[in-house]
Scaffold this motif. Sequence first.
Motif, short mmCIF file in Angstrom:
data_model
loop_
_atom_site.label_atom_id
_atom_site.label_comp_id
_atom_site.label_asym_id
_atom_site.label_seq_id
_atom_site.Cartn_x
_atom_site.Cartn_y
_atom_site.Cartn_z
N GLN A 208 -22.87 -1.65 -36.33
CA GLN A 208 -23.90 -0.98 -37.11
C GLN A 208 -24.58 0.12 -36.29
OE1 GLN A 208 -26.64 -3.64 -39.21
NE2 GLN A 208 -25.10 -5.25 -39.17
N LYS A 209 -24.85 -0.16 -35.01
CA LYS A 209 -25.48 0.84 -34.16
C LYS A 209 -24.57 2.05 -33.95
CE LYS A 209 -28.14 -2.66 -31.64
NZ LYS A 209 -28.32 -3.36 -30.32
N LEU A 210 -23.30 1.77 -33.69
CA LEU A 210 -22.36 2.87 -33.46
C LEU A 210 -22.17 3.70 -34.71
CD1 LEU A 210 -20.41 4.39 -31.67
CD2 LEU A 210 -18.66 2.69 -32.19
N SER A 215 -23.12 8.88 -37.55
CA SER A 215 -23.62 9.63 -38.71
C SER A 215 -24.65 10.68 -38.29
CB SER A 215 -24.25 8.68 -39.73
OG SER A 215 -25.39 8.05 -39.20
N ILE A 216 -25.37 10.39 -37.21
CA ILE A 216 -26.39 11.33 -36.72
C ILE A 216 -25.77 12.41 -35.83
CG2 ILE A 216 -28.49 11.53 -35.32
CD1 ILE A 216 -29.12 8.62 -36.11
N ILE A 217 -24.82 12.00 -34.99
CA ILE A 217 -24.18 12.92 -34.05
C ILE A 217 -22.67 12.90 -34.31
CG2 ILE A 217 -23.96 13.59 -31.63
CD1 ILE A 217 -26.29 11.71 -31.01
N PRO A 218 -22.16 13.77 -35.18
CA PRO A 218 -20.73 13.74 -35.53
C PRO A 218 -19.81 13.86 -34.31
CG PRO A 218 -21.95 15.15 -37.03
CD PRO A 218 -22.90 14.78 -35.93
N GLN A 219 -20.21 14.65 -33.30
CA GLN A 219 -19.40 14.82 -32.10
C GLN A 219 -19.88 13.89 -30.97
OE1 GLN A 219 -16.64 16.67 -31.89
NE2 GLN A 219 -16.89 17.16 -34.06
N ALA A 221 -18.61 11.31 -29.38
CA ALA A 221 -17.70 11.06 -28.25
C ALA A 221 -17.69 12.25 -27.30
CB ALA A 221 -16.29 10.78 -28.76
N LEU A 222 -17.68 13.45 -27.83
CA LEU A 222 -17.66 14.65 -26.99
C LEU A 222 -18.96 14.80 -26.21
CD1 LEU A 222 -16.23 17.24 -26.10
CD2 LEU A 222 -17.18 18.36 -28.13
N VAL A 223 -20.08 14.56 -26.89
CA VAL A 223 -21.39 14.72 -26.25
C VAL A 223 -21.56 13.72 -25.11
CG1 VAL A 223 -23.89 14.52 -26.58
CG2 VAL A 223 -22.49 15.70 -28.30
N VAL A 224 -21.29 12.45 -25.38
CA VAL A 224 -21.47 11.42 -24.36
C VAL A 224 -20.52 11.63 -23.19
CG1 VAL A 224 -21.34 8.94 -23.88
CG2 VAL A 224 -22.37 9.76 -26.01
N SER A 225 -19.27 11.97 -23.49
CA SER A 225 -18.31 12.17 -22.40
C SER A 225 -18.70 13.36 -21.54
CB SER A 225 -16.90 12.37 -22.97
OG SER A 225 -16.83 13.54 -23.77
N GLY A 268 -11.44 9.29 -19.96
CA GLY A 268 -11.59 7.88 -20.31
C GLY A 268 -12.75 7.61 -21.25
N VAL A 269 -13.93 8.16 -20.95
CA VAL A 269 -15.11 7.89 -21.77
C VAL A 269 -14.93 8.44 -23.18
CG1 VAL A 269 -17.58 8.36 -22.04
CG2 VAL A 269 -16.66 7.79 -19.78
N ARG A 270 -14.42 9.66 -23.27
CA ARG A 270 -14.21 10.26 -24.59
C ARG A 270 -13.15 9.48 -25.38
NH1 ARG A 270 -12.57 16.55 -26.07
NH2 ARG A 270 -12.95 16.36 -28.32
N GLN A 271 -12.09 9.04 -24.69
CA GLN A 271 -11.06 8.25 -25.35
C GLN A 271 -11.63 6.95 -25.91
OE1 GLN A 271 -7.53 8.42 -26.17
NE2 GLN A 271 -8.36 6.63 -27.21
N ALA A 272 -12.46 6.28 -25.12
CA ALA A 272 -13.04 5.01 -25.56
C ALA A 272 -13.91 5.20 -26.79
CB ALA A 272 -13.85 4.39 -24.42
N LEU A 273 -14.74 6.24 -26.79
CA LEU A 273 -15.64 6.47 -27.92
C LEU A 273 -14.89 7.01 -29.14
CD1 LEU A 273 -18.66 7.95 -25.96
CD2 LEU A 273 -18.51 5.70 -27.03
N HIS A 274 -13.89 7.84 -28.91
CA HIS A 274 -13.06 8.33 -30.01
C HIS A 274 -12.36 7.17 -30.72
CE1 HIS A 274 -10.30 11.02 -32.19
NE2 HIS A 274 -9.35 10.15 -31.86
#
Length: 373
Positions: A208-210, A215-219, A221-225, A268-274
Amino acid sequence: MESRITKNVFCTYTGDESKADTTIFFISGNPGLISYYHPFLSLLAKHLAADQGEGAKNESTFPESGSETSFRIYGCSLGGFEVAEQSQNDPPSEQSFSSSSFNANGPQGKNESDESGPRLYDLEEQICFVQGKLNKLMRTISSGKKQKVILIGHSVGTYMAMEILRRHRENTTEPQSDGADNSPDFDIIGGIMLFPTVMDISASPSGQKLTALLSIIPQFALVVSFFARLLTFVLPDSILKSAIRTVMKNPPPHALETTFTFLKSPGGVRQALHMAADEMYTITTDKWSDDIWGVSSTRDPVARLFFYFGRNDHWVAEKTRDEIIALKGCTSKDGLGPKMFVCEEGLPHAFCLKHNEIMTRKVTGMIGEIVSS
């Protein structure tokens, strides 16, 4: 295949390599670095070897001691999580399957590498990647006996395991459209699903959190990575490791080093979130027929299944877990369906960090039941 343990591959034997006719094929969760599971898989090999040698003294029910058999235990990192360490003898990397194993929406489609970094694998592509690794492994085995496989999945690896069960069954029971069959000949005799996220993952607390963040930040995975890469570039390694140690509440050395490697890897981080984002939209309703679950008496089940659920698992909603157990769990009335357990020891979803000993004992017992049935 020779025994070896690297950051990308785990392969060992519980006895004589030439007598290994059963492969325990492990599928990791997300993030998919196999080195998170090195202690678990090593302990599993130790317990299996001990139980085989001592017969049925322990919790498991193995054949009598002196049995001329050995287990091969194999696992590898998921696509996009591999680090630069491969030797020439490793099973092919993900590029080896890019043109033949994936469907039309695979690497040539939306998830091919883009200009901002390594290409990303969605859940479907990970399933194809893992099944390709399994098939390649089984082709390399030369033995007079027909090989048997027991799948063990953790977290999203359980969803992949169920899909591989289905696809393997369909491939072995239905003729190929072109009349050719390049798949290796082996039987999947069992599946062990640890903290399974096989249905409605978005209904879980973390799901639910993810979903809300996506929905708030469409990108997202890119932002966090991007920020993760920035931190790993700015912070000295010693400070980064101290930060990891604090956030993870003093993890064991293998978890600290694996997380450090994960954060320092290019994608790695972007892959995990994607992949996690795709899980929210893919892992929804039940996708498997009764014969895959083993609850149908009209067709032989593809494998003997065990499900091990946690309590208060942040990736599995309590309601979802109870519904799966009620609808698919083995009952004393007909004896059909997977055996399902709910953890009473308080093991966390990420058991591979600090709870490997107790988990290996439970899994050893399940393997014993599978091979003795």
